[in-house]
Design an enzyme around this catalytic site. Structure first.
Site, PDB file in Angstrom:
ATOM      1  N   CYS A  81      -4.494  -1.798  -1.574  1.00 12.12           N
ATOM      2  CA  CYS A  81      -4.727  -0.380  -1.839  1.00 12.12           C
ATOM      3  C   CYS A  81      -5.771  -0.300  -2.950  1.00 12.12           C
ATOM      4  O   CYS A  81      -5.596  -0.918  -4.011  1.00 12.12           O
ATOM      5  CB  CYS A  81      -3.416   0.246  -2.304  1.00 12.12           C
ATOM      6  SG  CYS A  81      -3.580   1.891  -2.989  1.00 12.12           S
ATOM      7  N   ASP A 114       0.874  -1.170   0.000  1.00 12.84           N
ATOM      8  CA  ASP A 114       0.000   0.000   0.000  1.00 12.84           C
ATOM      9  C   ASP A 114       0.914   1.224   0.000  1.00 12.84           C
ATOM     10  O   ASP A 114       2.139   1.093   0.120  1.00 12.84           O
ATOM     11  CB  ASP A 114      -0.884  -0.014   1.263  1.00 12.84           C
ATOM     12  CG  ASP A 114      -1.800   1.202   1.350  1.00 12.84           C
ATOM     13  OD1 ASP A 114      -2.409   1.567   0.321  1.00 12.84           O
ATOM     14  OD2 ASP A 114      -1.909   1.818   2.422  1.00 12.84           O
ATOM     15  N   SER A 115       0.305   2.408  -0.094  1.00 17.34           N
ATOM     16  CA  SER A 115       1.104   3.629  -0.030  1.00 17.34           C
ATOM     17  C   SER A 115       1.658   3.862   1.382  1.00 17.34           C
ATOM     18  O   SER A 115       2.655   4.552   1.549  1.00 17.34           O
ATOM     19  CB  SER A 115       0.233   4.820  -0.418  1.00 17.34           C
ATOM     20  OG  SER A 115      -0.877   4.901   0.462  1.00 17.34           O
ATOM     21  N   HIS A 152      -7.153   2.539   4.185  1.00 20.23           N
ATOM     22  CA  HIS A 152      -6.922   3.314   5.414  1.00 20.23           C
ATOM     23  C   HIS A 152      -8.200   3.430   6.254  1.00 20.23           C
ATOM     24  O   HIS A 152      -8.137   3.585   7.471  1.00 20.23           O
ATOM     25  CB  HIS A 152      -6.475   4.744   5.069  1.00 20.23           C
ATOM     26  CG  HIS A 152      -5.028   4.880   4.692  1.00 20.23           C
ATOM     27  ND1 HIS A 152      -4.539   4.438   3.484  1.00 20.23           N
ATOM     28  CD2 HIS A 152      -3.970   5.412   5.361  1.00 20.23           C
ATOM     29  CE1 HIS A 152      -3.239   4.714   3.423  1.00 20.23           C
ATOM     30  NE2 HIS A 152      -2.879   5.304   4.550  1.00 20.23           N
ATOM     31  N   CYS A 208     -11.111   2.491   0.627  1.00 19.39           N
ATOM     32  CA  CYS A 208      -9.703   2.837   0.809  1.00 19.39           C
ATOM     33  C   CYS A 208      -9.263   2.050   2.027  1.00 19.39           C
ATOM     34  O   CYS A 208      -9.968   2.028   3.041  1.00 19.39           O
ATOM     35  CB  CYS A 208      -9.538   4.332   1.054  1.00 19.39           C
ATOM     36  SG  CYS A 208      -7.860   4.792   1.558  1.00 19.39           S
ATOM     37  N   GLU A 266      -3.069   9.114   8.366  1.00 13.47           N
ATOM     38  CA  GLU A 266      -1.609   8.938   8.441  1.00 13.47           C
ATOM     39  C   GLU A 266      -1.002   9.832   9.521  1.00 13.47           C
ATOM     40  O   GLU A 266       0.023   9.508  10.102  1.00 13.47           O
ATOM     41  CB  GLU A 266      -0.957   9.248   7.082  1.00 13.47           C
ATOM     42  CG  GLU A 266      -1.156   8.170   6.031  1.00 13.47           C
ATOM     43  CD  GLU A 266      -0.165   6.997   6.176  1.00 13.47           C
ATOM     44  OE1 GLU A 266       0.859   7.134   6.852  1.00 13.47           O
ATOM     45  OE2 GLU A 266      -0.454   5.930   5.586  1.00 13.47           O
TER      46      GLU A 266
END
Ligand code: DGL
Length: 271
Positions: free
Chosen positions: A75, A12-13, A189, A187, A155
């Site tokens: 992701c 993932d990012s 996240h 997403c 984040e």
């Protein structure tokens, strides 16, 4: 070559894919994971499709060199534009999963008809959820909303306070999301703020089913592994977490999920 004792690779990012990794370990505790967080390029959500495909190619090559039996694109943004490319790249070396198809399957199977989708700009602009859902059932209403502030917010560690509360409220009050019965956290996240999202609806007496997308993906992968005899019976070695740039937020969140100290390695993959 794909055998049960090989690791599962995920990327993932940043920390989002950890929600998927955590769900996989919850359902498959003997698996060894190799995780790559592309923290140097975060966020993915506002990058072009070509750039995301370049990142995916580089990370995919790395995970294939680690001989993963399975690679999970943990992701949505990368799943929406780079899945076919990675499947082709991996060939017979690894099975590749995206995080979108299992959720679309669940929506169709459960017969959800008024579905909201929140995700990054990239995911929403790709229209991938609407296209895949309508391919299977055109009577499902799909209401999408890009929620670009959520990834930087999460984040930065704002997941259950005044700031996250206000941002989440602002997004969930958008006209696009008023006539929905189910909400897709599109997403990886977002499962980190699922309790807050549920709270929003609860406080207003609204019945909206917020899908635990990370768990849906993990269940899908586990079922596949059972059928293909890929379940590891005995865990060997520790899970390894690679990052392209060292960030305190990544280390903090990894520790949140994995109580013991984590094996965190910075690797200059893009040099
Ligand atoms: N967690 C990712 C996703 O599911 C990427 C978010 C981002 O970096 O913008 O889309």
């Amino acid at each position: 070559m794909r055998t049960a004792s090989q690791a599962i690779g995920l990327f993932d990012s940043g920390i989002g894919g950890l929600t998927v990794a955590n769900a996989i370990l919850g359902q498959l505790p003997n698996e060894s994971l190799i995780y790559f967080g592309d923290t140097a390029h975060l966020p993915y959500g506002d990058k072009s499709a070509d750039t995301i495909r370049y990142f995916t190619k580089t990370i995919g090559t790395f995970l294939l060199s680690k001989e993963c039996k399975i690679i999970v694109i943990a992701c949505n943004t990368a799943s929406s534009v780079a899945y076919d490319m990675l499947v082709e790249m991996a060939g017979d070396s690894a099975y590749v999963f995206n995080v979108i198809d299992p959720v679309v399957e669940e929506i169709i199977q459960k017969g959800y008809k008024k579905v909201g989708v929140i995700g990054t700009l990239g995911t929403v602009q790709s229209n991938v959820y609407q296209n895949k859902i309508h391919h299977l059932d055109s009577s499902v209403e799909v209401h999408q909303l890009a929620t670009p502030l959520l990834v930087p917010m999460i984040e930065s560690g704002f997941v259950d306070g005044q700031i996250s509360h206000l941002v989440i409220e602002e997004y969930l009050r958008a006209p696009e999301l008023q006539d929905i019965e189910t909400l897709v956290l599109a997403c990886t996240h977002y499962p980190l703020i699922k309790p807050e999202i549920e709270d929003f609806y609860h406080q207003r007496g609204r019945q909206v089913n917020v899908l635990a997308t990370n768990e849906i993906v993990a269940t899908h992968i586990r079922n596949f592994m059972i059928v293909h005899d890929l379940i590891n019976m005995e865990k060997k070695g520790r899970d390894t977490f690679y990052v392209s740039d060292y960030t305190t937020s990544f280390e903090k969140t990894t520790k949140l999920f994995y109580k013991e100290s984590v094996n965190l390695v910075q690797i200059p993959l893009f040099k």
